[in-house]
Write a protein that holds these residues in place. Structure first.
Motif, PDB file in Angstrom:
ATOM      1  N   GLN A  62      43.282  23.795  49.269  1.00 55.99           N
ATOM      2  CA  GLN A  62      43.911  25.081  48.973  1.00 55.99           C
ATOM      3  C   GLN A  62      43.175  25.792  47.838  1.00 55.99           C
ATOM      4  O   GLN A  62      42.929  26.996  47.901  1.00 55.99           O
ATOM      5  CB  GLN A  62      45.387  24.868  48.612  1.00 55.99           C
ATOM      6  N   SER A  63      42.802  25.051  46.812  1.00 58.31           N
ATOM      7  CA  SER A  63      42.057  25.642  45.696  1.00 58.31           C
ATOM      8  C   SER A  63      40.657  26.056  46.131  1.00 58.31           C
ATOM      9  O   SER A  63      40.151  27.093  45.706  1.00 58.31           O
ATOM     10  CB  SER A  63      41.967  24.643  44.536  1.00 58.31           C
ATOM     11  N   MET A  64      40.032  25.243  46.992  1.00 55.87           N
ATOM     12  CA  MET A  64      38.692  25.587  47.494  1.00 55.87           C
ATOM     13  C   MET A  64      38.692  26.937  48.192  1.00 55.87           C
ATOM     14  O   MET A  64      37.779  27.733  48.011  1.00 55.87           O
ATOM     15  CB  MET A  64      38.204  24.521  48.484  1.00 55.87           C
ATOM     16  N   GLU A  65      39.727  27.192  48.996  1.00 56.13           N
ATOM     17  CA  GLU A  65      39.814  28.450  49.734  1.00 56.13           C
ATOM     18  C   GLU A  65      39.947  29.651  48.803  1.00 56.13           C
ATOM     19  O   GLU A  65      39.519  30.752  49.138  1.00 56.13           O
ATOM     20  CB  GLU A  65      40.995  28.405  50.711  1.00 56.13           C
ATOM     21  N   ARG A  66      40.526  29.437  47.623  1.00 53.92           N
ATOM     22  CA  ARG A  66      40.695  30.524  46.647  1.00 53.92           C
ATOM     23  C   ARG A  66      39.446  30.747  45.804  1.00 53.92           C
ATOM     24  O   ARG A  66      39.314  31.776  45.147  1.00 53.92           O
ATOM     25  CB  ARG A  66      41.858  30.197  45.698  1.00 53.92           C
ATOM     26  N   MET A  67      38.525  29.790  45.806  1.00 49.43           N
ATOM     27  CA  MET A  67      37.386  29.837  44.899  1.00 49.43           C
ATOM     28  C   MET A  67      36.266  30.711  45.477  1.00 49.43           C
ATOM     29  O   MET A  67      35.258  30.231  45.959  1.00 49.43           O
ATOM     30  CB  MET A  67      36.867  28.419  44.632  1.00 49.43           C
ATOM     31  N   ILE A  68      36.493  32.030  45.416  1.00 51.27           N
ATOM     32  CA  ILE A  68      35.540  32.958  46.011  1.00 51.27           C
ATOM     33  C   ILE A  68      34.778  33.764  44.967  1.00 51.27           C
ATOM     34  O   ILE A  68      33.770  34.379  45.272  1.00 51.27           O
ATOM     35  CB  ILE A  68      36.251  33.942  46.977  1.00 51.27           C
TER      36      ILE A  68
END
Length: 84
Positions: A62-68
């Motif tokens: 979930q955090s990876m998906e936010r790390m843009i």
């Protein structure tokens, strides 16, 4: 760790993967990894793995998906470090 220190650590981590040197030279909290630095999605996974190793943290999906962008990466790193 303060924000400028964190940004400098992130710059070292992302530097091998960037395709846009000009955007890298002017990197700020608002810099987007894919749009501005032109890091492809496969390399973005490498960036996240390098961040995990550098800071000794685990970043969930979930955090990876936010790390843009730099700002969200900093927020996630700070959150994970505070949970240790």
């Amino acid at each position: 760790m303060n924000k400028p220190e964190l940004i400098e650590k992130l710059k070292v981590i992302v530097k091998p993967y960037i395709k846009n040197q000009e955007a890298f030279d002017t990197l700020t909290e608002n810099t987007d990894f894919i749009t501005d630095l032109q890091i492809n999605s496969a390399n973005l996974v490498d960036v996240i793995l390098d961040i995990e190793e550098e800071f000794n943290i685990i970043i969930d999906n979930q955090s990876m998906e936010r790390m843009i962008d730099v700002k969200s990466a900093m927020e996630i790193i700070e959150t994970k470090l505070s949970e240790k």
